[in-house]
Design an enzyme around this catalytic site. Structure first.
Site, mmCIF file in Angstrom:
data_model
loop_
_atom_site.group_PDB
_atom_site.id
_atom_site.type_symbol
_atom_site.label_atom_id
_atom_site.label_comp_id
_atom_site.label_asym_id
_atom_site.label_seq_id
_atom_site.Cartn_x
_atom_site.Cartn_y
_atom_site.Cartn_z
ATOM 1 N N GLU A 192 0.812 -1.206 0.000
ATOM 2 C CA GLU A 192 0.000 0.000 0.000
ATOM 3 C C GLU A 192 0.856 1.271 0.000
ATOM 4 O O GLU A 192 0.535 2.236 -0.680
ATOM 5 C CB GLU A 192 -0.925 0.000 1.219
ATOM 6 C CG GLU A 192 -2.077 0.966 1.028
ATOM 7 C CD GLU A 192 -2.895 1.139 2.287
ATOM 8 O OE1 GLU A 192 -2.624 0.430 3.272
ATOM 9 O OE2 GLU A 192 -3.798 1.980 2.272
ATOM 10 N N ASP A 193 1.912 1.245 0.762
ATOM 11 C CA ASP A 193 2.649 2.488 0.990
ATOM 12 C C ASP A 193 3.953 2.621 0.232
ATOM 13 O O ASP A 193 4.591 3.660 0.299
ATOM 14 C CB ASP A 193 2.957 2.642 2.491
ATOM 15 C CG ASP A 193 1.683 2.774 3.314
ATOM 16 O OD1 ASP A 193 0.627 3.050 2.707
ATOM 17 O OD2 ASP A 193 1.749 2.599 4.535
#
Ligand code: MN
Length: 766
Positions: free
Chosen positions: A100-101
């Site tokens: 996600e990051d």
């Protein structure tokens, strides 16, 4: 790790070396805990996951200022030490924010750590952006969606739980508005879910943390009152516990006993719900006894021995003994609870558990599983408990809001949730069929439904759906609603809609039938009396006049000349009813009435087995079927249906056995027993016959649907079995249908051959 509120961090004051040392120490701590567990020691992969995540999050900090990697480490630690998960989950937890990051993709994870860990990370990434994103916080429906979509691998939910717990523990560094949102969401979604999963300690902590952030002042007030009252509470507890502890010592038990502290949140709830001041709530304390026992077979006896020791000392509350040992709660909780009157005159609850039960109670099924390790390999044991949890999750309760409220009761489901192909979720009562679904989606879909596709498999309209099914409705424009459908509808809404549709379709046919009937009676000079209509209804198996007219209007029944006589008799008066078993149902076959029997009324009383008349092989033998039975027998060797070219063979018992003319056995019979062959003619049959049809051709998209729609649009064709096999571009379809006569099959085959791609469609006789 970071404590509840204070953001750790004075990163500015730490050198990069110091910071790295802190990170490594946190990871060591995680690893040490893991090595103390009963899991297999897969240190290498955990180490790799840690290095990978650390590299990926390098240079990134949390709001609190601490290095980001401390968060995945903390989540992994919760997953390992507080939930009891193993290496696969620890790795997934370490990597849970990577996709996600950071720049890395699920494919990268899979390449480095294999498909299982990649799937978990993917699941975690999905729910962080989707269901648990900004829009989702108060939607219970989404909660359900989570359960359904995520229960494929419950570890996703468990790791998410660990993630949430850590975020709650470090919530203080968030902006207040975000804090409220996260706290509310936690209370509404995660805490009940934790309870559902048997994660009691986590549930309590989540509730307390949420409460603390939502109502900081009340929280502080209650917390300080708890601190102030500690001395008094300890005194009361000691008073109560000392005699019990003496008894336990006498029994030679190894145990741990403690006053069970109520959480701030539960005290608050009790104060609000029961309108009590703090002083009255906090008194209601409980005691917990956890004993050690190596032999699970003795746990129960020890529990009850302790029970009886306590009831010797204190007066038992008659209604508050709870035996969760004989019948554990659905989430696995086991214990023996009793409530007795303490020396200060207050009721005190005592919970008795073995060490094993206590672990289950605090950590959920993961702990339970831990006790079983060594008996099987890690994955199969894991799957066993995942399945147990999945079973619990598979039974969502009715009503989205109710669902959350009744969660605590572990009620079983009266509802199911199914997915449409578009991924939409639909709730239906349990027992709902494909047709219910069709009507739930749209009335048009309901009345034109011909079949369903459940999890990509073709099913009939009465197929009962299960929770989690992916279901689709196949329709045909020419399909008409059928009265029989009502039998397999469970939803009131669908029934109402079906009835409305039936009335719409029916009324013109009823009107038409009424006209047909009136004209016919007039033409044959039969009076329209009750006796006549009753007779006709009986003959045509119509429960009322309306239905009779409908059948006539829909050409399901025909007014044949053979009816004239009996009806005239009925008109003369129904006192002399001699005939029984008169006339078979002539539905459908009516139009094929054989010449010769048309004019004269059919003889009454089909011959029964007992008084079979002599069969004259020189006369044409009329094949009849009445309510009492038929005057012929179908030979097993050929699939004959009425209308086929057949012959009769008078068998040894004097019955007429029907063979297809081209049946190989019939050839033998004709050759060998010529004198016992009898010509036959189809007269009246009401039964439907099973016919086997083979269809083959070139497969293409939509072929199946076209075939089904064709079959179902043929009035009266009832599919009993349908096997379709496609390999490369060719498909073979074996179809068994019930039909009233052969012409229907011929028509069906003709129509089937007209379908683009169908090469052949023919009846299979032998
Ligand atoms: Mn996270």
């Amino acid at each position: 790790m970071a404590s509840d509120t204070t953001p750790v961090a004075t990163p500015g004051k730490m050198t990069p070396e110091e910071e790295d040392f802190m990170i490594e120490a946190a990871f060591r701590d995680l690893l040490d805990g893991y090595l103390k567990s009963n899991h297999r020691k897969k240190v290498e992969i955990i180490e790799r996951a840690y290095r990978f995540a650390k590299e990926a999050h390098k240079g990134v900090r949390r709001r609190s200022g601490e290095p980001y990697i401390l968060h995945p480490i903390a989540v992994a630690k919760i997953a390992s030490q507080e939930i009891g998960l193993g290496s696969t989950s620890i790795c997934a937890a370490l990597l849970h924010d990577v996709v996600e990051d950071t720049e890395y993709t699920t494919e990268d994870i899979e390449q480095h750590f294999g498909p299982k860990i990649a799937q978990l990370v993917e699941g975690l990434t999905k729910i962080s952006g989707g269901i648990f994103g900004d829009k989702a916080s108060v939607q219970a429906e989404n909660f359900r969606k989570l359960l359904l979509t995520m229960s494929e691998d419950i570890r996703v939910v468990l790791i998410k739980m660990a993630d949430r717990l850590h975020n709650m523990r470090t919530l203080g560094s968030m902006a207040p508005n975000k804090r409220y949102k996260i706290a509310g969401e936690t209370l509404y979604i995660y805490a009940p879910l934790a309870y559902r999963l048997g994660l009691f300690a986590i549930k309590t902590e989540l509730e307390d943390l949420s409460f603390k952030h939502e109502h900081p002042e009340i929280y502080e007030e209650i917390a300080s009152k708890i601190r102030e009252s500690e001395a008094k509470r300890t005194a009361i507890y000691t008073d109560f516990a000392t005699p019990i502890l003496e008894k336990l010592d006498q029994m030679g038990l190894k145990y741990e006993a403690k006053a069970r502290l109520k959480s701030v949140y539960s005290i608050y709830n009790k104060m609000v719900n029961k309108h009590l001041p703090f002083e009255e709530v906090y008194d209601l304390y409980a005691m917990r006894i956890v004993f050690d026992c190596d032999d699970p077979g003795k746990e129960k006896t020890i529990c009850w021995n302790i029970y009886s020791a306590i009831t010797d000392l204190y007066r038992l509350h008659p209604d508050r003994t709870r035996d969760w040992i004989a019948v554990p709660k659905a989430n696995g909780y086991q214990a023996l609870h009793l409530t007795v009157m303490g020396p200060d005159g207050n009721w005190v609850e005592v919970q008795i558990r073995s060490r094993r039960m206590d672990e289950i109670a605090e950590k959920g099924f993961a702990a339970h599983w831990r006790y079983k390790i060594g008996e099987g390999d890690e994955e199969s044991e894991l799957n066993a408990w995942l399945k147990t949890i999945k079973d619990i999750l598979d039974n969502p309760e009715p009503g989205a809001i109710d669902f959350l409220n009744t969660l605590k009761l572990n009620l079983f489901s009266s509802e199911i949730v199914v997915f449409t192909p578009a991924g939409e979720l639909l709730t239906l009562p349990s027992g709902a069929t494909v047709l219910d679904l069709a009507f739930a989606l749209h009335t048009d879909l309901g009345i034109h439904a011909i079949a369903g596709k459940v999890n990509h498999k073709l099913v009939p309209l009465n197929h009962v759906l299960a929770s989690g099914d992916q279901a689709e409705v196949l329709t045909s424009k020419t399909q008409l609603p059928q009265p029989e459908w009502e039998e397999f509808l469970v939803t009131a809404k669908a029934r109402t809609r079906l009835r409305q549709a039936l009335r719409r379709v029916r009324q013109p046919l009823v009107d038409k039938g009424r006209e047909i009937l009136e004209h016919w009676l007039l033409d044959h000079e039969i009076p329209d009396t009750n006796a006549v209509i009753t007779k006709l209804q009986g003959t045509l198996h119509a429960p009322n006049r309306d239905e009779l007219c409908y059948q006539l209007g829909a050409r399901e029944a025909i007014l044949g000349d053979f009816l004239i006589g009996p009806l005239k008799k009925a008109a003369e008066g129904d006192g002399k009813r001699r005939q029984t078993g008169f006339l078979s149902r002539i539905k459908a076959i009516g139009k094929k009435m054989v010449p010769g029997t048309g004019e004269a009324p059919v003889e009454s009383g089909g011959p029964t087995q007992a008084e079979r008349p002599k069969i004259n092989p020189k006369e044409i033998y009329p094949l009849r079927m009445t309510a009492e039975g038929s005057n012929f027998k179908l030979a097993d060797c050929c699939n004959v249906v009425p209308g086929d070219d057949v012959m009769g063979f008078i068998n040894d018992s004097g019955e007429v056995e029907i063979h297809s003319l081209d049946c190989p056995r019939a050839q033998v019979l004709k050759a060998g027993f010529g004198s016992r062959i009898v010509a036959t003619t189809w007269e009246s049959v009401s039964e439907r016959f099973l016919a086997h049809i083979h269809i083959e051709g070139i497969d293409r998209h939509g072929m199946l649907q076209e075939l089904i729609s064709l079959i179902s649009t043929h009035l009266g064709i009832d599919i009993r079995k349908l096997d379709i096999e496609a390999s490369a571009e060719v498909f073979h379809c074996e179809l068994w249908v019930r039909v009233s006569d052969a012409s229907v099959i011929t028509a069906l085959c003709e129509k089937a051959r007209e379908i683009d791609g169908v090469n052949s469609a023919a009846r299979v006789n032998h």
